[in-house]
Write a protein that holds these residues in place. Structure first.
Motif, PDB file in Angstrom:
ATOM      1  N   ILE A  33       0.866  -1.174   0.000  1.00  0.00           N
ATOM      2  CA  ILE A  33       0.000   0.000   0.000  1.00  0.00           C
ATOM      3  C   ILE A  33       0.903   1.225   0.000  1.00  0.00           C
ATOM      4  N   VAL A  34       0.791   2.060  -1.039  1.00  0.00           N
ATOM      5  CA  VAL A  34       1.642   3.247  -1.154  1.00  0.00           C
ATOM      6  C   VAL A  34       0.770   4.487  -1.009  1.00  0.00           C
ATOM      7  N   ASN A  35       0.933   5.148   0.117  1.00  0.00           N
ATOM      8  CA  ASN A  35       0.184   6.352   0.466  1.00  0.00           C
ATOM      9  C   ASN A  35       0.821   7.550  -0.228  1.00  0.00           C
ATOM     10  N   ASP A  36       0.054   8.242  -1.038  1.00  0.00           N
ATOM     11  CA  ASP A  36       0.572   9.379  -1.805  1.00  0.00           C
ATOM     12  C   ASP A  36       0.390  10.690  -1.031  1.00  0.00           C
ATOM     13  N   ALA A  37       1.004  10.741   0.142  1.00  0.00           N
ATOM     14  CA  ALA A  37       1.114  11.962   0.964  1.00  0.00           C
ATOM     15  C   ALA A  37      -0.223  12.462   1.498  1.00  0.00           C
ATOM     16  N   ASP A  38      -1.129  11.542   1.861  1.00  0.00           N
ATOM     17  CA  ASP A  38      -2.304  12.010   2.598  1.00  0.00           C
ATOM     18  C   ASP A  38      -2.061  11.750   4.090  1.00  0.00           C
ATOM     19  N   ASN A  39      -2.975  12.110   4.941  1.00  0.00           N
ATOM     20  CA  ASN A  39      -2.754  11.976   6.382  1.00  0.00           C
ATOM     21  C   ASN A  39      -3.545  10.813   6.988  1.00  0.00           C
ATOM     22  N   ILE A  40      -3.863   9.805   6.193  1.00  0.00           N
ATOM     23  CA  ILE A  40      -4.639   8.661   6.657  1.00  0.00           C
ATOM     24  C   ILE A  40      -3.695   7.549   7.108  1.00  0.00           C
ATOM     25  N   ASP A  41      -4.047   6.899   8.225  1.00  0.00           N
ATOM     26  CA  ASP A  41      -3.265   5.782   8.736  1.00  0.00           C
ATOM     27  C   ASP A  41      -3.739   4.487   8.089  1.00  0.00           C
ATOM     28  N   TYR A  42      -3.013   4.007   7.115  1.00  0.00           N
ATOM     29  CA  TYR A  42      -3.391   2.782   6.418  1.00  0.00           C
ATOM     30  C   TYR A  42      -2.925   1.531   7.167  1.00  0.00           C
ATOM     31  N   THR A  43      -2.037   1.684   8.146  1.00  0.00           N
ATOM     32  CA  THR A  43      -1.550   0.501   8.867  1.00  0.00           C
ATOM     33  C   THR A  43      -2.663  -0.191   9.647  1.00  0.00           C
ATOM     34  N   SER A  44      -3.757   0.504   9.899  1.00  0.00           N
ATOM     35  CA  SER A  44      -4.883  -0.136  10.596  1.00  0.00           C
ATOM     36  C   SER A  44      -5.560  -1.193   9.716  1.00  0.00           C
TER      37      SER A  44
END
Length: 182
Positions: A33-44
């Motif tokens: 999962i590659v987060n494109d600089a948003d502030n959401i915690d995808y590790t959950s």
């Protein structure tokens, strides 16, 4: 055989959940999962999918899906990968598993068909579209041998066309899976 799944995302956590659910049983997949600089915690997502194998990467500056896909390629664990966008779904997990099991030694790209959803929610089937990422499985050694990456200068639109054009130019073993979907 296990498969790396690269998913670029920007403010799309709920869409990623739908995408991952579409893979069914998760034991054969490593999700990058590659987060494109948003502030959401995808590790959950690990809590939602406790049996899932995840790597999380955060792009410090919003660069678009091409930049994120290139970052995802740096976290590959297995021999083959697939790119899917947040919100896209695997239409038939049976066909994906069949495609994975049918990969032959030396396969560089396995291209199958996929569905495109129209604005009126109808679906059109596209068989073996050569210039799009959807419905393809890529050999990582092949991508690395020819240094095939996404053009980061056009990363907000059509970056997949250049990527697949380069794959087509270099590939000696591109297989069209005419049996159907991937």
């Amino acid at each position: 055989m296990k498969l790396d799944i690269i998913i670029p995302t920007y403010k799309a956590k709920e869409k990623i959940i739908q995408t991952i659910f579409s893979f069914g049983e998760l034991k054969n997949y490593h999700f990058i999962i590659v987060n494109d600089a948003d502030n959401i915690d995808y590790t959950s997502l690990k809590e939602t999918f406790p049996n899932g194998d995840f790597t999380f990467i955060t792009n410090p500056v919003n660069g678009g899906p091409g930049v994120c896909r290139n970052l995802g390629l740096s976290a590959i664990k297995y021999k083959y990968c697939m790119f899917i966008d947040a919100g896209d779904l695997i239409f038939s997990i049976y066909n994906l598993n069949y495609a994975i099991s049918s990969l032959k030694t030396g396969t560089e790209v396995l291209a199958g068909g996929h569905f495109i959803q129209n604005e009126d929610d109808t679906l059109d089937f596209v068989n073996n579209s050569n210039n799009r990422l959807h419905g393809k499985i890529y050999n990582i050694s092949f991508l690395n041998k020819y240094n095939i990456r996404f053009n980061e200068n056009c990363s907000f639109t059509n970056e997949d066309i250049g990527f697949n054009f380069q794959c087509r130019l270099e590939s000696q073993y591109w297989i069209n899976n005419d049996d159907g979907l991937i």
